[in-house]
Scaffold this active site. Sequence first.
Site, PDB file in Angstrom:
ATOM      1  N   HIS A  84      51.689   1.257  75.014  1.00 39.82           N
ATOM      2  CA  HIS A  84      51.661  -0.079  74.428  1.00 39.82           C
ATOM      3  C   HIS A  84      52.680  -1.008  75.091  1.00 39.82           C
ATOM      4  O   HIS A  84      52.539  -2.228  75.009  1.00 39.82           O
ATOM      5  CB  HIS A  84      51.916   0.006  72.921  1.00 39.82           C
ATOM      6  N   HIS A 134      45.008  11.482  73.707  1.00 36.31           N
ATOM      7  CA  HIS A 134      44.589  11.596  72.309  1.00 36.31           C
ATOM      8  C   HIS A 134      44.451  13.045  71.874  1.00 36.31           C
ATOM      9  O   HIS A 134      44.147  13.314  70.709  1.00 36.31           O
ATOM     10  CB  HIS A 134      43.264  10.870  72.096  1.00 36.31           C
ATOM     11  N   THR A 135      44.666  13.976  72.809  1.00 37.26           N
ATOM     12  CA  THR A 135      44.618  15.389  72.445  1.00 37.26           C
ATOM     13  C   THR A 135      45.755  15.761  71.499  1.00 37.26           C
ATOM     14  O   THR A 135      45.705  16.801  70.838  1.00 37.26           O
ATOM     15  CB  THR A 135      44.655  16.275  73.705  1.00 37.26           C
ATOM     16  N   ASP A 184      58.219  -2.804  80.846  1.00 39.04           N
ATOM     17  CA  ASP A 184      59.491  -3.521  80.815  1.00 39.04           C
ATOM     18  C   ASP A 184      60.204  -3.419  79.470  1.00 39.04           C
ATOM     19  O   ASP A 184      61.155  -4.157  79.211  1.00 39.04           O
ATOM     20  CB  ASP A 184      59.276  -4.998  81.163  1.00 39.04           C
ATOM     21  N   ARG A 208      52.581   6.996  73.024  1.00 38.15           N
ATOM     22  CA  ARG A 208      51.884   5.753  72.674  1.00 38.15           C
ATOM     23  C   ARG A 208      52.775   4.531  72.898  1.00 38.15           C
ATOM     24  O   ARG A 208      52.300   3.468  73.327  1.00 38.15           O
ATOM     25  CB  ARG A 208      51.436   5.828  71.217  1.00 38.15           C
ATOM     26  N   ASN A 236      50.005  -2.957  66.687  1.00 37.97           N
ATOM     27  CA  ASN A 236      51.298  -2.301  66.486  1.00 37.97           C
ATOM     28  C   ASN A 236      51.805  -2.318  65.051  1.00 37.97           C
ATOM     29  O   ASN A 236      52.542  -1.413  64.636  1.00 37.97           O
ATOM     30  CB  ASN A 236      52.360  -2.963  67.382  1.00 37.97           C
TER      31      ASN A 236
END
Length: 257
Positions: free
Chosen positions: A11, A139-140, A19, A7, A39
């Site tokens: 994000h 998402h598994t 970066d 994740r 977040n």
Amino acid sequence: MAASLVRLHFHDCFVKGCDASVLLDSSPSIVSEKLSNPNRNSIRGFDVVDEIKAALERECPSTVSCADILALAARDSTVLTGGPNWEVPLGRRDSRSASLSGSNNNIPAPTTPSPPSSPSSSSRASTSSTSSPSQVGSHTIGMSRCTSFRQRLYNQTGNGLADFTLDASYAAQLRTRPAGFDNSYFRNILAARGLLSSDQVLYTRSAATRRLVRLYARNNAHFLRQFARSMIKMSAISPLTGARGEIRRNCRRVNNS
């Protein structure tokens, strides 16, 4: 921690490109992306990245960027939970800035009616409409906060009645099922048991995404191949190379700060 590290990479790439801007703490000149709505009190794994970076700095000072660490950690987390392996292109450099507004605006919410075909729906992304559903297949693994799916406890017609498909027996099944990276996510969607609204809508969004859900639910090997390809594409979103950016010595702050 595997799902959290995957994740983090998502994000990071969805905001200003891959970066490592998501890793920066706030400073007099930076407002951290960690404070954004998607977040705050949610993403984690920063201490793991700190450990990796410290070990690399001891062996190879100022050589491996934090952005590359995120890409490699996402791949290794996938492999360690039973998912596919892939060769990670390297050479990214680290941003000297963060974007709180970008983090607030470009990361899809779990209640998003349909996942974007590319991060922030911009031309920066090289992902395609084919790879987007396979990426969401990450998402598994992992877990979700109640605030992200509580509206899914009720059906989508707005009448406030409980959604019978999310029953106690299914919850018990989830508690006992080992956490593994496979196509069970898509099989759940076929059974109308996608946890997030943005999950379940893959089946209702269009004929194209519905076809992919069925394909991935039926063919685990194909899903794993497509997931690996989509991760390679995502990790190539707007990398800093050449003289742009820097190789941070500490992933939480820019050099000489």
